[in-house]
Design an enzyme around this catalytic site. Structure first.
Site, short mmCIF file in Angstrom:
data_model
loop_
_atom_site.label_atom_id
_atom_site.label_comp_id
_atom_site.label_asym_id
_atom_site.label_seq_id
_atom_site.Cartn_x
_atom_site.Cartn_y
_atom_site.Cartn_z
N CYS A 1 0.83 -1.22 0.00
CA CYS A 1 0.00 0.00 0.00
C CYS A 1 0.86 1.26 0.00
CB CYS A 1 -0.91 -0.05 1.23
SG CYS A 1 -1.76 1.48 1.62
N CYS B 1 0.00 3.88 2.61
CA CYS B 1 0.43 3.41 3.94
C CYS B 1 1.90 3.78 4.18
CB CYS B 1 0.27 1.90 4.07
SG CYS B 1 -1.43 1.31 3.93
#
Length: 105
Positions: free
Chosen positions: A30, A33
């Site tokens: 991600c 993230c």
């Protein structure tokens, strides 16, 4: 400083903590993230006396992610006294995150 939390340690590390715990639900694939992680680290370092930062890899720990209905990451949940107190979804700049977390800092 942050702690890595697992399905097995979630109750002890998060729900039974004596101070608010900011939980970062993330995954290695991600991009957002990876953007928000150092920001959360910095906030946690600056406020280590008031909060604990816990990181949960949703791929390695699907039980807790499923239990809390995580469908989008990064998902940042704040737990206080064993209860979910706040949620925010998505990568945000440090000033925005600090505003959203202000009541716990």
């Amino acid at each position: 400083m942050s702690i890595n939390v697992t399905d097995a340690s979630f109750e002890t590390d998060v729900l039974k903590s004596d101070k608010p715990v900011v939980v970062d639900f993330w995954a290695s694939w991600c991009g957002p993230c990876r953007q928000v992680s150092p920001i959360l680290d910095k906030i946690a370092d600056e406020h280590s006396d008031k909060i604990t930062l816990a990181k949960i890899d949703v791929d390695a720990n699907p039980q807790i992610a499923q239990q809390y209905g995580i469908t989008s990451i990064p998902a940042i949940f704040v737990f206080k006294d064993g209860e979910l107190a706040k949620t925010t979804i998505g990568a945000k700049p440090k000033p925005v995150l600090e505003r959203e977390l202000a009541e716990f800092l």
